[in-house]
Design a protein around this motif. Structure first.
Motif, PDB file in Angstrom:
ATOM      1  N   PRO A   1      62.795 -69.063 -16.923  1.00  0.00           N
ATOM      2  CA  PRO A   1      61.523 -68.334 -16.806  1.00  0.00           C
ATOM      3  C   PRO A   1      60.420 -69.134 -16.110  1.00  0.00           C
ATOM      4  CG  PRO A   1      62.420 -68.098 -19.015  1.00  0.00           C
ATOM      5  CD  PRO A   1      63.264 -69.108 -18.331  1.00  0.00           C
ATOM      6  N   ARG A   2      60.344 -70.414 -16.456  1.00  0.00           N
ATOM      7  CA  ARG A   2      59.281 -71.212 -15.840  1.00  0.00           C
ATOM      8  C   ARG A   2      59.488 -71.297 -14.334  1.00  0.00           C
ATOM      9  NH1 ARG A   2      59.390 -76.057 -14.078  1.00  0.00           N
ATOM     10  NH2 ARG A   2      61.403 -76.345 -15.093  1.00  0.00           N
TER      11      ARG A   2
ATOM     12  N   ILE B   1      61.843 -74.028 -25.111  1.00  0.00           N
ATOM     13  CA  ILE B   1      61.918 -74.741 -23.835  1.00  0.00           C
ATOM     14  C   ILE B   1      62.330 -76.182 -24.041  1.00  0.00           C
ATOM     15  CG2 ILE B   1      60.575 -75.577 -21.876  1.00  0.00           C
ATOM     16  CD1 ILE B   1      59.169 -72.994 -21.795  1.00  0.00           C
TER      17      ILE B   1
ATOM     18  N   MET C   1      58.762 -67.972 -12.753  1.00  0.00           N
ATOM     19  CA  MET C   1      57.331 -67.669 -12.823  1.00  0.00           C
ATOM     20  C   MET C   1      56.560 -68.448 -11.768  1.00  0.00           C
ATOM     21  SD  MET C   1      54.746 -67.858 -16.006  1.00  0.00           S
ATOM     22  CE  MET C   1      54.381 -69.579 -15.786  1.00  0.00           C
TER      23      MET C   1
ATOM     24  N   TYR D   1      58.481 -65.802 -20.228  1.00  0.00           N
ATOM     25  CA  TYR D   1      58.151 -67.238 -20.320  1.00  0.00           C
ATOM     26  C   TYR D   1      57.379 -67.504 -21.599  1.00  0.00           C
ATOM     27  CZ  TYR D   1      55.799 -71.669 -19.308  1.00  0.00           C
ATOM     28  OH  TYR D   1      55.309 -72.945 -19.387  1.00  0.00           O
TER      29      TYR D   1
ATOM     30  N   GLU E   1      56.192 -63.491 -16.758  1.00  0.00           N
ATOM     31  CA  GLU E   1      55.243 -64.260 -17.575  1.00  0.00           C
ATOM     32  C   GLU E   1      55.445 -63.970 -19.051  1.00  0.00           C
ATOM     33  OE1 GLU E   1      51.499 -63.066 -15.918  1.00  0.00           O
ATOM     34  OE2 GLU E   1      51.470 -64.681 -14.438  1.00  0.00           O
TER      35      GLU E   1
ATOM     36  N   LYS F   1      58.380 -69.818 -24.686  1.00  0.00           N
ATOM     37  CA  LYS F   1      57.565 -71.000 -24.947  1.00  0.00           C
ATOM     38  C   LYS F   1      57.076 -71.060 -26.389  1.00  0.00           C
ATOM     39  CE  LYS F   1      53.976 -73.838 -23.033  1.00  0.00           C
ATOM     40  NZ  LYS F   1      52.763 -73.977 -22.255  1.00  0.00           N
TER      41      LYS F   1
END
Lengths: 244, 238
Positions: B172-173, B223, B176, B214, B211, B218
């Motif tokens: 995801p990071r 993560i 993103m 993510y 987002e 998070k």
């Protein structure tokens, strides 16, 4: 290794490309509108002709048509070099079609003949600056413009009948029949066959209106009263007085 | 009838006959183009079907290898289009509509593949090269490229969701950041109210979705490593 900045670099070239192209497109649309407006004026001018003023009316129309070429087509030519000619077709096609309509309308009233695509394109060649490709009207825009011509000829035919110029109307009738027949064969193969198909329907209606008007003249002779319901002036009182 | 009519008819007929010939030629050309474009479309589907395997956690290099084979075919097909168009120089844009949407789909798949391999954006010139095109003769239209990139962006949220489900919490990071940069780059463009604009508008929803994923990952501390408690139990069962 900043992917973000290399992305931005790439996109700034895309931004430049799109900005330049969209600006060009806008310029072409503006020229096209000018061509449309001024070509329509030529058409209205030609419609003013009558038995007595044919020469002056057509002389002015011819000059006005020339002005459209000199003032506006020259601008168009600059913008449509290379692949832009086809790329920007949607932007200028309406103007060019209107011009073709005006030029063919004028020519027919002047000489009773069809102004061919080659003839029209020949008049556009002198505009060119030797460093530029001359602007040549493409076959599709010519055919689309020709399809609209029959509507104006229909109005003229009805008007001429009111004015007592039966023979002129009959020649128009012959002419539009021929155009209609020829275009029928060409329509399916056109790029814009959808637009063209609807124009063909309108064209057939114009042909039929002219034929009905000629029929009325033939059958009723002196008593003939022009058809109502089209855009021609219904000057039946004048018509009756003028005939004979 | 007035005497000139016979002559009038003749030159009129000649013109229309020449029109018929020309339009027959362009119609025939169109048919040739359509045939090649259909091949392009099926090759693109095969690439797409291959790339879809990444949603099922097939290893990326393997998936890309198979997809790359099809690119060779695509290059061939575009080469054929270029040849066909050589018969009527300058008329790329007359027929462009016939391969426009298929090309956008091609760009979308190529860009996705490129991102999977490198994590970066496939730029216009690279895309052109991959397909063996060049802007002087038969090129990749910039707007088709940009639209294709928007289509690629549309596929990313789904990819991210499935990667997280498969335990890749880093994805995801990465996506993103990529999509944020891409969206920012797109904002440099002045667009008209056309299809490209609509596709660009949809990109912000893709970004939002990513987002959200993510954020989900998070705040659950995934993560830094380790699966969420629910997943550990499920894994015990399979």
């Amino acid at each position: 290794m900043s992917t973000e900045s290399s992305m931005k670099d790439a996109f700034s070239t895309y931004a430049d490309y799109l900005n330049n192209f969209n600006e060009k497109r806008e310029r072409v649309v503006k020229v096209s509108r000018d061509i449309t407006m001024n070509s329509k004026k030529v058409i209205f001018q030609v419609h003013r002709l009558s038995k007595d003023n044919k020469e002056e009316v057509l002389e002015k129309a011819g000059k006005d048509l020339e002005a459209v070429r000199d003032q506006h087509f020259a601008r168009l030519m600059k913008e449509l070099q290379g692949t832009d000619f086809w790329k920007l077709r949607r932007a200028y096609s309406p103007g060019v079609q209107e011009y073709v309509e005006a030029a063919t309308f004028y020519k027919f009233c002047l000489s009773g003949t069809l102004c061919t695509l080659d003839e029209i394109n020949t008049t556009l060649v002198p505009l060119s600056d030797p460093s530029l490709e001359p602007l040549q009207i493409n076959i599709l825009d010519y055919i689309l413009g020709l399809a609209d011509l029959t509507g104006e000829l229909m109005r003229m035919a009805i008007g001429r009948i009111s004015d007592g110029e039966i023979e002129f109307a009959q020649r128009i009738c012959q002419f539009v029949r021929q155009i209609h027949r020829e275009l029928m064969l060409v329509v399916p193969k056109m790029d814009d066959s959808y637009d063209m198909k609807s124009k063909m329907e309108v064209m057939l209606q114009s042909v039929i209106k002219i034929e009905n008007a000629c029929f009325s003249v033939h059958v009723r002779g002196l008593e003939y009263i022009p058809l109502l319901g089209d855009n021609a002036p219904t000057s039946y009182l004048l018509g009756a007085a003028d005939v004979e | 009838m007035a005497g000139g009519d016979g002559q009038v008819s003749h030159s009129l007929e000649k013109q229309f006959e020449s029109f018929r010939v020309q339009l027959e030629e362009s119609a025939a050309l169109r048919e040739q183009i359509r045939a090649v474009v259909m091949e392009i479309e099926s090759a693109t589907r095969l690439i797409q079907a291959n790339l879809l395997l990444v949603h099922q956690s097939r290893p990326i290099p393997e998936v890309i290898e198979k997809a790359k084979e099809k690119i060779v075919d695509l290059k061939q097909y575009y080469g054929r289009l270029a040849e066909i168009l050589e018969e009527c120089p300058g008329q790329y844009y007359r027929y462009h509509g016939d391969w426009r949407s298929e090309t956008q789909a091609v760009v979308s798949q190529l860009a996705f593949m490129h991102w999977l391999e490198t994590g970066t954006l496939l730029v216009h010139t690279e895309a052109e090269e991959k397909l063996g095109l060049n802007s002087l003769e038969f090129g990749l239209e910039t707007e088709d490229y940009l639209t294709g990139i928007c289509f690629m962006s549309n596929d990313l949220p789904r990819y991210v969701v499935n990667r997280v489900t498969a335990g890749d919490y880093d994805c995801p990071r990465k996506v993103m950041n990529f999509l944020t940069d891409l969206h920012a780059a797109f904002r440099m463009l002045n667009l008209r109210n056309d299809f490209l604009r609509k596709k660009f508008d949809s990109m912000k929803y893709d970004l939002r979705r990513v987002e959200e994923v993510y954020y989900d990952v998070k705040i659950r501390g995934l993560i830094s490593g380790g699966d969420p408690p629910g997943v550990q139990a499920v894994q015990g069962q399979s």
